[in-house]
Design an enzyme around this catalytic site. Structure first.
Site, mmCIF file in Angstrom:
data_model
loop_
_atom_site.group_PDB
_atom_site.id
_atom_site.type_symbol
_atom_site.label_atom_id
_atom_site.label_comp_id
_atom_site.label_asym_id
_atom_site.label_seq_id
_atom_site.Cartn_x
_atom_site.Cartn_y
_atom_site.Cartn_z
ATOM 1 N N CYS A 56 0.843 -1.211 0.000
ATOM 2 C CA CYS A 56 0.000 0.000 0.000
ATOM 3 C C CYS A 56 0.871 1.250 0.000
ATOM 4 O O CYS A 56 0.566 2.240 -0.684
ATOM 5 C CB CYS A 56 -0.912 0.025 1.224
ATOM 6 S SG CYS A 56 -2.006 -1.385 1.314
ATOM 7 N N ARG A 139 -7.737 -4.470 -3.299
ATOM 8 C CA ARG A 139 -7.310 -3.283 -4.076
ATOM 9 C C ARG A 139 -8.296 -3.084 -5.234
ATOM 10 O O ARG A 139 -8.122 -3.635 -6.319
ATOM 11 C CB ARG A 139 -5.888 -3.479 -4.595
ATOM 12 C CG ARG A 139 -4.890 -3.683 -3.482
ATOM 13 C CD ARG A 139 -3.472 -3.897 -3.968
ATOM 14 N NE ARG A 139 -2.711 -4.516 -2.883
ATOM 15 C CZ ARG A 139 -2.201 -3.872 -1.851
ATOM 16 N NH1 ARG A 139 -2.350 -2.561 -1.755
ATOM 17 N NH2 ARG A 139 -1.542 -4.518 -0.896
HETATM 18 C C1 BEZ Z 1 0.651 -4.620 1.823
HETATM 19 O O1 BEZ Z 1 1.859 -4.769 1.897
HETATM 20 O O2 BEZ Z 1 0.129 -3.562 1.480
HETATM 21 C C2 BEZ Z 1 -0.225 -5.799 2.139
HETATM 22 C C3 BEZ Z 1 0.210 -7.058 1.771
HETATM 23 C C4 BEZ Z 1 -0.600 -8.149 2.070
HETATM 24 C C5 BEZ Z 1 -1.797 -7.953 2.723
HETATM 25 C C6 BEZ Z 1 -2.231 -6.689 3.050
HETATM 26 C C7 BEZ Z 1 -1.441 -5.590 2.750
#
Ligand code: BEZ
Length: 244
Positions: A56, A139
């Site tokens: 994110c 997402r």
């Molecule tokens: C992230 O790094 O944004 C992420 C990765 C896996 C699950 C949720 C968020």
């Protein structure tokens, strides 16, 4: 065991061609009334799983870096996650102060990030996909046009960071389709040939195959024409204000 009502609640989502569901929300830039505050502009409403997570963070840096490019295409950005306002503020401050990604640093996220701790907006927009996570939004990317209509939706799972070239390409392709009444073929970028709508009668089909004007027809149903990149960008992008 999930009740039918709970299941339906988390799986409703607007579809392409629907009016974007309205909501009022607290954001890092104050209260917004969505989509009414964006009437006359395109808006990309996107969700991410959580603040202070690496994928994110890389996405926010990239989107914030590209914000002015989207703005030139008359498109605003609005983010959302199921976190509270203070978490959002702290995360965005950390991004600006400490995080560098792909050569981008000191990036200030100026577009609104919605607090959705109750999941009200996430559930309305089908951003909770229970098979992936019951507590984090996937997402999702909703493209909403100047009339408040959902025009395209892209979904990615939690582990997959989005491709922002594709998001920008999709926006410009839809604007081109609207402006020039054409369609865009696979992997189209501005400057590539565009597709004209298939012939709707035998007469038009015949004309398409025999005329030698601006069309190139592989067959009666598959005709393309040239559309210059500058013509598209002139018609779509905001003009720079000339300083006198
Ligand atoms: C992230 O790094 O944004 C992420 C990765 C896996 C699950 C949720 C968020």
């Amino acid at each position: 065991m999930e009740t039918l009502q709970e299941r339906e609640e988390v799986t409703t989502m607007p579809r392409i061609g629907d009016k974007a569901p309205k909501f009022k929300a607290e954001t890092t830039q104050g209260v917004i009334n969505f989509p009414d505050d964006y009437a006359g502009q395109w808006v990309i409403l996107f969700s991410h799983p959580a603040d202070f997570t690496p994928v994110c963070t890389s996405e926010f840096i990239t989107f914030a870096h590209l914000e002015s490019k989207f703005d030139k295409a008359n498109c605003k950005l609005v983010g959302l996650s199921i976190d509270g306002l203070y978490s959002h503020i702290a995360w965005l401050r950390t991004i600006k102060d400490k995080i560098e990604f792909n050569g981008m640093k000191n990036i200030e996220v100026k577009f609104p990030l919605i607090e959705d701790i109750t999941m009200k907006v996430a559930k309305t927009y089908g951003m909770i996909q229970p098979g992936e996570s019951k507590t984090q939004a996937v997402r999702a990317v909703f493209f909403i046009d100047p009339k408040g209509i959902v025009r395209a939706i892209i979904y990615y799972p939690l582990s997959l960071g989005r491709n922002f070239d594709e998001i920008y390409r999709a926006l410009i392709a839809m604007q081109t389709a609207d402006k020039f009444s054409v369609a865009t073929p696979a992997d189209w970028y501005p400057g590539d040939d565009v597709i004209i709508s298939p012939a709707g009668s035998c007469g038009v089909a015949e004309e398409r195959m025999t005329s030698t004007d601006e069309l190139t027809c592989k067959d009666w149903f598959f005709c393309t024409k040239k559309l210059d990149k500058d013509t598209i960008l002139d018609a779509i992008l905001k003009k720079e204000t000339i300083k006198m």
